[in-house]
Scaffold this motif. Structure first.
Motif, PDB file in Angstrom:
ATOM      1  N   ARG A 190      14.023 -34.189  53.773  1.00  0.00           N
ATOM      2  CA  ARG A 190      13.589 -35.690  53.582  1.00  0.00           C
ATOM      3  C   ARG A 190      12.432 -36.159  54.313  1.00  0.00           C
ATOM      4  NH1 ARG A 190      19.272 -37.060  53.704  1.00  0.00           N
ATOM      5  NH2 ARG A 190      19.104 -38.039  55.448  1.00  0.00           N
ATOM      6  N   ARG A 191      12.366 -35.716  55.731  1.00  0.00           N
ATOM      7  CA  ARG A 191      11.208 -35.986  56.516  1.00  0.00           C
ATOM      8  C   ARG A 191       9.848 -35.465  55.797  1.00  0.00           C
ATOM      9  NH1 ARG A 191       8.566 -33.828  60.581  1.00  0.00           N
ATOM     10  NH2 ARG A 191       9.929 -31.952  60.783  1.00  0.00           N
ATOM     11  N   PHE A 192       9.811 -34.269  55.273  1.00  0.00           N
ATOM     12  CA  PHE A 192       8.769 -33.741  54.491  1.00  0.00           C
ATOM     13  C   PHE A 192       8.528 -34.374  53.235  1.00  0.00           C
ATOM     14  CE2 PHE A 192       7.253 -30.452  51.541  1.00  0.00           C
ATOM     15  CZ  PHE A 192       5.895 -30.371  52.132  1.00  0.00           C
ATOM     16  N   HIS A 193       9.531 -34.888  52.634  1.00  0.00           N
ATOM     17  CA  HIS A 193       9.241 -35.745  51.220  1.00  0.00           C
ATOM     18  C   HIS A 193       8.693 -36.978  51.606  1.00  0.00           C
ATOM     19  CE1 HIS A 193      11.484 -37.888  47.797  1.00  0.00           C
ATOM     20  NE2 HIS A 193      10.397 -37.312  47.578  1.00  0.00           N
ATOM     21  N   GLU A 194       9.183 -37.751  52.734  1.00  0.00           N
ATOM     22  CA  GLU A 194       8.621 -39.164  53.184  1.00  0.00           C
ATOM     23  C   GLU A 194       7.071 -38.745  53.604  1.00  0.00           C
ATOM     24  OE1 GLU A 194       9.925 -42.048  52.820  1.00  0.00           O
ATOM     25  OE2 GLU A 194      11.777 -41.163  51.984  1.00  0.00           O
ATOM     26  N   PHE A 195       6.795 -37.644  54.158  1.00  0.00           N
ATOM     27  CA  PHE A 195       5.372 -37.493  54.720  1.00  0.00           C
ATOM     28  C   PHE A 195       4.596 -37.292  53.688  1.00  0.00           C
ATOM     29  CE2 PHE A 195       2.488 -33.757  54.845  1.00  0.00           C
ATOM     30  CZ  PHE A 195       1.609 -34.419  56.095  1.00  0.00           C
ATOM     31  N   LEU A 196       5.085 -36.499  52.550  1.00  0.00           N
ATOM     32  CA  LEU A 196       4.125 -36.393  51.045  1.00  0.00           C
ATOM     33  C   LEU A 196       4.125 -37.875  50.487  1.00  0.00           C
ATOM     34  CD1 LEU A 196       5.886 -33.341  49.586  1.00  0.00           C
ATOM     35  CD2 LEU A 196       3.788 -33.313  50.750  1.00  0.00           C
ATOM     36  N   LYS A 197       5.106 -38.563  50.545  1.00  0.00           N
ATOM     37  CA  LYS A 197       4.989 -40.158  49.670  1.00  0.00           C
ATOM     38  C   LYS A 197       4.029 -41.117  50.324  1.00  0.00           C
ATOM     39  CE  LYS A 197       9.226 -41.232  49.648  1.00  0.00           C
ATOM     40  NZ  LYS A 197      10.495 -42.060  49.159  1.00  0.00           N
ATOM     41  N   LEU A 198       3.892 -40.965  51.837  1.00  0.00           N
ATOM     42  CA  LEU A 198       3.195 -41.711  52.762  1.00  0.00           C
ATOM     43  C   LEU A 198       1.583 -41.249  52.511  1.00  0.00           C
ATOM     44  CD1 LEU A 198       2.581 -43.905  54.781  1.00  0.00           C
ATOM     45  CD2 LEU A 198       2.993 -42.178  56.578  1.00  0.00           C
ATOM     46  N   GLU A 199       1.446 -39.844  52.695  1.00  0.00           N
ATOM     47  CA  GLU A 199       0.016 -39.442  52.610  1.00  0.00           C
ATOM     48  C   GLU A 199      -0.505 -39.680  51.159  1.00  0.00           C
ATOM     49  OE1 GLU A 199      -1.404 -38.914  55.169  1.00  0.00           O
ATOM     50  OE2 GLU A 199       0.303 -38.714  56.733  1.00  0.00           O
ATOM     51  N   ASN A 200       0.264 -39.503  50.217  1.00  0.00           N
ATOM     52  CA  ASN A 200      -0.131 -39.536  48.829  1.00  0.00           C
ATOM     53  C   ASN A 200      -0.788 -40.962  48.417  1.00  0.00           C
ATOM     54  OD1 ASN A 200      -0.234 -38.100  45.871  1.00  0.00           O
ATOM     55  ND2 ASN A 200       0.451 -40.351  45.647  1.00  0.00           N
ATOM     56  N   GLU A 201       0.059 -42.027  48.995  1.00  0.00           N
ATOM     57  CA  GLU A 201      -0.468 -43.247  48.562  1.00  0.00           C
ATOM     58  C   GLU A 201      -1.503 -43.691  49.469  1.00  0.00           C
ATOM     59  OE1 GLU A 201       1.450 -47.920  48.841  1.00  0.00           O
ATOM     60  OE2 GLU A 201       2.779 -46.254  49.428  1.00  0.00           O
ATOM     61  N   LEU A 202      -1.791 -43.106  50.499  1.00  0.00           N
ATOM     62  CA  LEU A 202      -2.962 -43.309  51.337  1.00  0.00           C
ATOM     63  C   LEU A 202      -4.046 -42.465  50.901  1.00  0.00           C
ATOM     64  CD1 LEU A 202      -1.425 -43.617  54.840  1.00  0.00           C
ATOM     65  CD2 LEU A 202      -2.178 -45.567  53.618  1.00  0.00           C
ATOM     66  N   GLY A 203      -3.827 -41.683  49.932  1.00  0.00           N
ATOM     67  CA  GLY A 203      -5.118 -40.938  49.424  1.00  0.00           C
ATOM     68  C   GLY A 203      -5.378 -39.813  50.277  1.00  0.00           C
ATOM     69  N   ASN A 204      -4.611 -39.256  51.136  1.00  0.00           N
ATOM     70  CA  ASN A 204      -4.827 -38.347  52.183  1.00  0.00           C
ATOM     71  C   ASN A 204      -4.500 -36.905  51.427  1.00  0.00           C
ATOM     72  OD1 ASN A 204      -5.897 -39.734  54.274  1.00  0.00           O
ATOM     73  ND2 ASN A 204      -3.947 -40.014  55.159  1.00  0.00           N
ATOM     74  N   ILE A 205      -3.520 -37.075  50.528  1.00  0.00           N
ATOM     75  CA  ILE A 205      -3.207 -35.896  49.712  1.00  0.00           C
ATOM     76  C   ILE A 205      -3.172 -36.207  48.235  1.00  0.00           C
ATOM     77  CG2 ILE A 205      -2.060 -34.758  51.552  1.00  0.00           C
ATOM     78  CD1 ILE A 205       0.613 -35.571  49.919  1.00  0.00           C
ATOM     79  N   THR A 206      -3.075 -35.281  47.491  1.00  0.00           N
ATOM     80  CA  THR A 206      -3.321 -35.440  45.893  1.00  0.00           C
ATOM     81  C   THR A 206      -2.355 -34.771  45.307  1.00  0.00           C
ATOM     82  OG1 THR A 206      -5.558 -36.332  46.048  1.00  0.00           O
ATOM     83  CG2 THR A 206      -4.851 -35.609  43.991  1.00  0.00           C
ATOM     84  N   ARG A 207      -1.275 -35.070  44.494  1.00  0.00           N
ATOM     85  CA  ARG A 207      -0.780 -34.417  43.660  1.00  0.00           C
ATOM     86  C   ARG A 207      -1.301 -34.181  42.292  1.00  0.00           C
ATOM     87  NH1 ARG A 207       4.607 -34.658  46.214  1.00  0.00           N
ATOM     88  NH2 ARG A 207       4.691 -32.776  44.817  1.00  0.00           N
ATOM     89  N   GLN A 208      -1.493 -32.989  41.707  1.00  0.00           N
ATOM     90  CA  GLN A 208      -2.400 -32.838  40.869  1.00  0.00           C
ATOM     91  C   GLN A 208      -2.041 -33.222  39.440  1.00  0.00           C
ATOM     92  OE1 GLN A 208      -4.969 -32.284  42.374  1.00  0.00           O
ATOM     93  NE2 GLN A 208      -5.762 -31.145  40.715  1.00  0.00           N
ATOM     94  N   GLU A 209      -0.773 -33.904  39.177  1.00  0.00           N
ATOM     95  CA  GLU A 209      -0.374 -34.433  38.368  1.00  0.00           C
ATOM     96  C   GLU A 209       0.775 -35.455  37.975  1.00  0.00           C
ATOM     97  OE1 GLU A 209       0.552 -32.155  34.520  1.00  0.00           O
ATOM     98  OE2 GLU A 209       1.181 -33.860  33.487  1.00  0.00           O
ATOM     99  N   ALA A 210       0.828 -36.606  37.733  1.00  0.00           N
ATOM    100  CA  ALA A 210       1.694 -37.771  37.708  1.00  0.00           C
ATOM    101  C   ALA A 210       2.177 -37.612  36.434  1.00  0.00           C
ATOM    102  CB  ALA A 210       1.001 -39.098  37.835  1.00  0.00           C
ATOM    103  N   VAL A 211       3.639 -37.185  36.293  1.00  0.00           N
ATOM    104  CA  VAL A 211       4.372 -36.793  34.952  1.00  0.00           C
ATOM    105  C   VAL A 211       5.033 -37.789  34.391  1.00  0.00           C
ATOM    106  CG1 VAL A 211       5.875 -35.479  34.282  1.00  0.00           C
ATOM    107  CG2 VAL A 211       4.608 -34.499  35.888  1.00  0.00           C
TER     108      VAL A 211
END
Length: 815
Positions: free
Chosen positions: A117-138
């Motif tokens: 869950r900590r990794f999941h929260e990390f992904l959510k935070l960094e994605n919203e800030l633009g630091n990471i990008t998920r390649q598709e929003a399904v």
């Protein structure tokens, strides 16, 4: 991941079958017979999670370090606990600099325990800030709401990560003009902008730009939401059908897209043509598509894909590169389209061999032979197609193309009678049944294309645990040929480029909606590649030939009506409902007050670089900044009658502060968080350096009174500022260093509002949280776990205060 009762049900093979699909792709030899079982096993297994780190983000090094030094070990420990040999998290070897990562945890698994869950929260935070990008929003087009957008982007981990591959084959440079023809939801556009900005320094912009286009207004909104995180002034988002993308050509004289102050024609160095497709390469994230699959969908999209690709070629500079891509395995949508485009261009287009690029990416060559299936029949040559099916099964679908004008009009070789075929149509028999396998092929010898289609790139799921994808890299080596055609309703000869040659005497390309209904394609695929129902009904129009030296008749509604009578008219480009106008902001009083209040130096260009979306400049709430390249394109667009329907443009840099305090401030416009990195190096007034502890206090408490700052001198300096917006940057230790400040790419700054007795942060809560974590990571990497490893959170208020004080001490001591 593990076995027994703890196994995640989402990791099991999906119990979905379609005999027609099996027969079709076995006949096409997509993979060898020996590989078929492995191919299908992976194709019917959910897709793992993957993401990219934004290399242009100021936090990219921190994010990568956190993945390498924290999550790799902690997540792998979880895998070991479940007796699995799978790597939990690893960088993709073919993507440079460890900026792309792959995780074998599913969405449900990420919620099972605290570590995941900590990794999941990390992904959510960094994605919203633009630091990471998920390649598709399904599944986020259609009737979506912004409040659900972030949740949907992050929580669906069945991603089409291979979408990041086409931009990498484009070879984009910082000075290139790039067109993304079918851009939504924006992950590819984000990646293109990232490449464009990679070599830019703080306070400067690249010479190139990106135009991101999509035909659907709601998808444009999603595209804007995604790319907003990039904070770029080098982007225009447009809303057009890709096959009708405006040429923006002044009839003064021929010109090319150079870095001139005045351009007369919009041509592009690079074009990404990721066309609508049947999407059968996406079954791993949309398994229900497999049940609905039939050959008609791919056949029906074939013409549209050709038209879009040819429109892209006509907008491409000589020497420019275009990538044609789909998430389909169907050769009718892939190699057949590429072959037809090459034939129409008559040597002006070259299929590039990219076998040496991205060497660690496992790929397969394109096909040079395939069969065409239609209503239970399979054909190896257009000579086999009955006359009454020739409006559906087109010569361009076959490896060697051809024309029905050259085919002997006889049905003597048909295995079925016309009456039987018509009866099947009336009875509603489709081509998605098992009967396909029972019908013999017309000839034993399949056509082999003479074109070098083996230079195309095919990605299949079981090679590297991805989805399926197709890529062709095309280079324009000379202007397109100009031909003369004669239309049904217009007896005059007209010069048109080969992009619009027809299949028969009408010289008008026709889409085949009868063979491809909108219902055949799931909503899941609409993000990048789903055909809109309007796409399947529209008749393409004749385009300008931007590369020819011969005079061309301008594209207008009257000409289109002559060429395609009875079809829907193109939308008038100067009257766009629901789209705000784009105007250059030239209010000298406001501009001068902003420059004087913030002490913006003369090196920062203002003239012609500010735009607004309100025709009444006296009531403008937001001012946007555009790069020189975007400025030039906007000027051209005005010159040609505003042909572009612009949904978004530029970087929001100033925003009017509408509160009572804002009205009384010397300058009511504040610097936005998005525009801060660009303008920060040029600000000489209303800017202060804070010690780490005071900077952290601002982020934590949001509002701090002047007397409450730890560093008294800093509090005095804040009190002496003019009322209104000010900038605070992070310093090292005490703030003894003299002003003005020296700013570089690593400088961290925030916008604040200086009131009567306090300083208030104008940064969102999520940004404050991210900055606080970054401070801890940069201050003391050995104690990274203070914020991230909270497997046993305390509910004791005293403990929380003690922990908070320890964090403050760590930050201050490290600096």
């Amino acid at each position: 991941m593990g076995g027994g009762k703890g196994k995640d049900p989402t990791c099991s093979t999906l119990a979905i079958q379609n005999p027609a699909f099996d027969h079709y792709y076995k006949e096409q030899n997509i993979v060898s017979p020996e590989e078929w079982d492995s191919f299908m096993q992976v194709l019917t297994t959910p897709l793992p999670a993957a993401f990219r780190i934004n290399s242009c983000s100021r936090s990219s090094a921190d994010v990568r370090s956190q993945l390498e030094n924290d999550f790799v070990q902690s997540l792998q420990a979880k895998v070991v606990e479940e007796d699995s040999h799978t790597e939990a998290l690893k960088p993709l070897p073919w993507y440079p600099d460890n900026l792309a990562w792959h995780s074998n945890f599913s969405r449900m698994q990420l919620r099972k325990n605290r570590t995941l869950r900590r990794f999941h929260e990390f992904l959510k935070l960094e994605n919203e800030l633009g630091n990471i990008t998920r390649q598709e929003a399904v599944s986020m087009v259609g009737e979506f709401t912004y409040c659900l957008t972030l949740v949907m982007i992050i929580q669906d981990h069945l991603l089409l990560f291979w979408k990041c591959v086409p931009p990498m084959f484009l070879d984009v440079h910082s000075n290139h003009f790039v067109l993304d023809m079918c851009a939504a939801p924006g992950s590819k556009t984000f990646q293109l902008l990232e490449i464009l900005h990679q070599s830019s320094k703080a306070g400067s912009l690249p010479d190139g730009m990106v135009i991101a286009n999509d035909l659907d207004v709601q998808r444009c909104n999603l595209l804007i939401y995604q790319t907003k995180r990039m904070c770029t002034a080098n982007l225009i988002v447009t809303n057009h059908e890709a096959q009708h993308f405006p040429g923006c050509h002044l009839n003064m004289h021929d010109g090319t897209m150079e870095a001139d102050e005045h351009i007369t024609q919009l041509l592009f160095d690079r074009i990404l043509c990721d066309v609508p497709c049947s999407g059968d390469g996406t079954f791993r994230k949309a398994p229900k598509l497999l049940n609905k699959w039939n050959t008609g969908t791919g056949n029906g999209l074939h013409n549209l894909q050709i038209i879009i690709a040819m429109r892209g070629v006509s907008l491409l500079k000589v020497g420019g590169r275009m990538v044609y891509s789909t998430c389909s395995m169907n050769p009718i949508e892939n190699e057949a389209v590429v072959a037809e485009v090459l034939r129409r261009c008559r040597g002006s287009l070259e299929l590039v061999d990219v076998s040496s690029e991205l060497p660690q990416l496992v790929r397969r060559p394109g096909l040079k032979r395939w069969k065409v299936f239609d209503k239970g029949m399979s054909y190896v040559s257009c000579k086999d197609v009955p006359k009454f099916r020739r409006s559906i099964v087109l010569p361009s679908m076959f490896p060697n193309g051809g024309s029905y004008q050259d085919v002997v009009k006889s049905n003597s070789n048909c295995n079925i009678s016309i009456g039987d075929e018509i009866a099947d149509d009336v009875n509603g028999n489709s081509d998605d049944g098992v009967q396909e396998a029972e019908n013999p092929v017309m000839h034993d010898i399949t056509e082999v294309s003479a074109l070098p289609l083996d230079r195309c790139v095919r990605l299949v799921p079981h090679d590297q645990n991805t989805g399926a994808f197709f890529i062709a890299v095309l280079q324009k080596v000379s202007p397109l040929p100009v031909i003369q055609v004669k239309t049904r309703k217009d007896a005059d000869n007209r010069h048109v480029d080969s992009a619009d040659q027809g299949n028969e005497d009408a010289q008008v390309l026709q889409i085949n909606p009868s063979e491809s209904t909108h219902e055949n394609v799931s909503e899941t695929n609409t993000n990048d590649n789903e055909p809109d129902s309007a796409d399947l009904k529209v008749t393409p129009v004749i385009c300008e030939d931007g590369d020819s030296n011969e005079a061309q008749e301008p594209l207008n509604v009257e000409n289109i009506a002559k060429i395609t009578p009875g079809k829907r008219k193109l939308q008038m480009q100067d009257r766009w409902r629901g789209i705000d106008p784009v105007v250059f902001f030239k209010d000298e009083v406001v501009i001068n007050s902003i420059k004087a209040f913030y002490g913006i130096d003369e090196q920062f260009p203002f003239d012609g670089h500010l735009v607004a979306r309100n025709g009444d400049t006296s009531r403008v709430k937001r001012i946007y900044y555009v790069s020189k390249s975007v400025k030039n394109v906007l000027e051209l667009n005005f010159s040609v009658g505003q042909q572009f329907k612009i949904a978004s443009v530029g970087l929001k840099i100033f925003e009017r502060h509408t509160s009572r305090e804002g009205a009384s401030a010397p300058c009511p416009f504040r610097i936005t968080s998005e525009g801060l990195p660009l303008i920060l190096p040029h600000v000489t007034k209303q800017i202060l350096r804070a010690s780490p502890i005071d900077f952290e206090h601002l982020l934590q408490y949001k509002t701090v009174k002047f007397a409450d700052f730890v560093n008294a001198k800093f509090g005095e300096r804040v009190a002496n500022l003019m009322p209104g917006c000010c900038l605070v940057v992070l310093g090292e230790g005490n703030i003894a260093a003299p002003e003005p400040l020296q700013v570089d790419e690593s400088t961290i700054g925030i916008g604040c509002w200086k009131g009567m007795a306090s300083l208030t942060v104008m940064v969102t809560a999520i940004e404050c949280q991210e900055l606080l974590e970054r401070l801890l990571i940069r201050a003391n990497t050995n104690r990274i776990g203070l914020l991230m490893h909270e497997d046993q959170p305390s509910h004791n208020v005293g403990d929380e205060e003690q922990q908070s004080n320890a964090k403050h001490e760590d930050v201050e001591a490290a600096w």
